[in-house]
Design a protein around this motif. Sequence first.
Motif, short mmCIF file in Angstrom:
data_model
loop_
_atom_site.label_atom_id
_atom_site.label_comp_id
_atom_site.label_asym_id
_atom_site.label_seq_id
_atom_site.Cartn_x
_atom_site.Cartn_y
_atom_site.Cartn_z
N ASN A 1 -7.74 8.98 10.64
CA ASN A 1 -8.17 8.21 9.48
C ASN A 1 -8.30 9.10 8.24
O ASN A 1 -9.23 8.95 7.44
CB ASN A 1 -9.50 7.51 9.78
CG ASN A 1 -9.36 6.47 10.87
OD1 ASN A 1 -8.40 5.69 10.86
ND2 ASN A 1 -10.29 6.45 11.80
N GLN A 2 -7.36 10.00 8.11
CA GLN A 2 -7.37 10.94 6.99
C GLN A 2 -5.94 11.13 6.47
O GLN A 2 -5.06 11.56 7.21
CB GLN A 2 -7.96 12.28 7.45
CG GLN A 2 -8.14 13.32 6.37
CD GLN A 2 -8.77 14.60 6.91
OE1 GLN A 2 -8.99 14.74 8.12
NE2 GLN A 2 -9.06 15.53 6.03
N THR A 3 -5.71 10.79 5.22
CA THR A 3 -4.39 10.95 4.60
C THR A 3 -4.19 12.40 4.17
O THR A 3 -5.13 13.04 3.68
CB THR A 3 -4.26 10.01 3.39
OG1 THR A 3 -4.26 8.66 3.84
CG2 THR A 3 -2.98 10.28 2.61
N LYS B 1 -0.22 5.17 10.03
CA LYS B 1 -0.96 5.16 11.30
C LYS B 1 -0.33 4.15 12.25
O LYS B 1 -0.17 2.99 11.91
CB LYS B 1 -2.43 4.79 11.04
CG LYS B 1 -3.29 4.74 12.28
CD LYS B 1 -4.73 4.37 11.92
CE LYS B 1 -5.59 4.20 13.15
NZ LYS B 1 -6.99 3.83 12.79
N LYS C 1 0.81 -1.21 0.00
CA LYS C 1 0.00 0.00 0.00
C LYS C 1 0.85 1.27 0.00
O LYS C 1 0.57 2.22 -0.73
CB LYS C 1 -0.94 0.00 1.21
CG LYS C 1 -2.09 -0.98 1.10
CD LYS C 1 -3.04 -0.84 2.28
CE LYS C 1 -4.27 -1.71 2.11
NZ LYS C 1 -5.22 -1.55 3.24
N PHE D 1 -0.09 8.72 5.90
CA PHE D 1 -0.90 7.79 5.11
C PHE D 1 -1.65 6.87 6.06
O PHE D 1 -1.03 6.05 6.76
CB PHE D 1 0.03 6.99 4.19
CG PHE D 1 -0.65 5.97 3.32
CD1 PHE D 1 -1.52 6.36 2.31
CD2 PHE D 1 -0.40 4.62 3.49
CE1 PHE D 1 -2.14 5.42 1.49
CE2 PHE D 1 -1.00 3.67 2.67
CZ PHE D 1 -1.88 4.07 1.68
N HIS D 2 -2.97 6.99 6.06
CA HIS D 2 -3.76 6.29 7.09
C HIS D 2 -4.25 4.91 6.66
O HIS D 2 -4.82 4.19 7.48
CB HIS D 2 -4.99 7.15 7.45
CG HIS D 2 -6.16 6.96 6.53
ND1 HIS D 2 -6.23 7.60 5.30
CD2 HIS D 2 -7.28 6.20 6.63
CE1 HIS D 2 -7.35 7.24 4.70
NE2 HIS D 2 -8.01 6.41 5.47
N GLU D 3 -4.02 4.52 5.42
CA GLU D 3 -4.67 3.31 4.91
C GLU D 3 -3.97 2.01 5.31
O GLU D 3 -4.36 0.94 4.85
CB GLU D 3 -4.81 3.41 3.39
CG GLU D 3 -5.78 4.50 2.96
CD GLU D 3 -5.93 4.59 1.46
OE1 GLU D 3 -5.78 3.55 0.79
OE2 GLU D 3 -6.18 5.70 0.96
N THR D 4 -2.95 2.09 6.11
CA THR D 4 -2.37 0.91 6.73
C THR D 4 -1.99 1.26 8.16
O THR D 4 -1.58 2.39 8.44
CB THR D 4 -1.15 0.37 5.96
OG1 THR D 4 -0.72 -0.87 6.54
CG2 THR D 4 0.00 1.35 5.97
N THR D 5 -2.17 0.30 9.06
CA THR D 5 -1.89 0.52 10.47
C THR D 5 -0.81 -0.44 10.92
O THR D 5 -0.83 -1.62 10.57
CB THR D 5 -3.15 0.29 11.32
OG1 THR D 5 -4.18 1.19 10.90
CG2 THR D 5 -2.87 0.52 12.80
#
Length: 395
Positions: free
Chosen positions: A166-168, A116, A99, A219-223
């Motif tokens: 939760n916002q890139t 994140k 990602k 970049f919030h789409e992976t933790t």
Amino acid sequence: MQLSVIILNYNVRYFLEQCVLSVQNALESIDAEIIVVDNASPDDSCRMMKQRFPNIKLIESKENLGFPKGNNIGVAEAKGEYVCILNPDTVVAEDTFIKVLAFAKKQSNLGIVGVKLIDGTGNFLPESKRGIPTPWVAFTKMMGLYRIFPKSKIFGRYYAQHLNENQTGKVEILVGAFMFLKRDLYLEVGGFDEDCFMYSDDIDLSYRILQKGKPNYYFHETTILHYKGESTVKDDVYVRRFQEAMQFFYKKHFSSNGLESVLFSFFMQIGIVFFSFLKMFQGHSRIKISPKQYLLCSANKDLADKLALIFQKKVSFHDLKTEKMVISSLFNFSSETEIILDNEFLSFKEIISVLDILKKKSRSKGITFKIVPKNTHFLIGSNSNNDRGEIIQID
């Protein structure tokens, strides 16, 4: 080669083992390498690496060279187009690098990408995204004003609260636990400043890349899981180190005799007095409370029996062979339950999701977590945001 992951280790053998295992899984479909630099750890980190991961490049330092120099040594050996600076006390999801790579390639003028981070209890770590710590911004952090006014543009700059978790989007400063950037850019700016004091090396690198006209991104789409992060105990030593780190940053990038320096000294002194005043009214450290019950999510019933002997308590067994993991089913457990997640049958991404989602539910208050990394004989986790992590041997 697309990517080189640099892991600088010092004396965290079990965290390192879990970290490398998760990174290996995440790089299966990527042309990539892992480089572990060991800063003369007194434990058996190097022996573990040679036995369990013999094909991974291990650089053994004869002395503790510190965070900046250790990472610079690793990057100097890297062959990837991109590098990722990664702490050994982290766990990445199986699709983290896929990602992040895809996101990075879409940017025409990339600085650093951060992701994140959550701690071992599932709490979001606010240092995942930050602003430039000017004297005022550092003061709002010291005084905790960002907590009191979380939506304020004036008080929320230290943790870049113009973006939610939760916002890139673009941010100024990223944390050294996970920094993803092009190797050529890292070398162009000279990597981490080896004169940097603790807590300022990642701030300094992020700022120098901004000065190059390269935007940094959260970049919030992976933790990913980061056990320590903000779990550093907020004592007087922490406050002094924070002050010294900011002084280093201002001395390097701003006039040491100018208004910035005067304002910094003023704000920091107020912050230290305020912090000391609060400490006078704080009680003793909270006593650690053992979980009342344990739940093992696994397909290994023998493991449940072993844990029952170790904990001297009954261990409930969620059999993943007969029942799929459904996170909502875990909401039924009361507080003071420890959930043990077996990586043999659950991916790291699934494990991170359990921590992240359960923490957001009010009924999950007091629930703690441990992980059994695949092909290991230990549990690993952190039961509070003041703990530096816990290892429990199974055999």
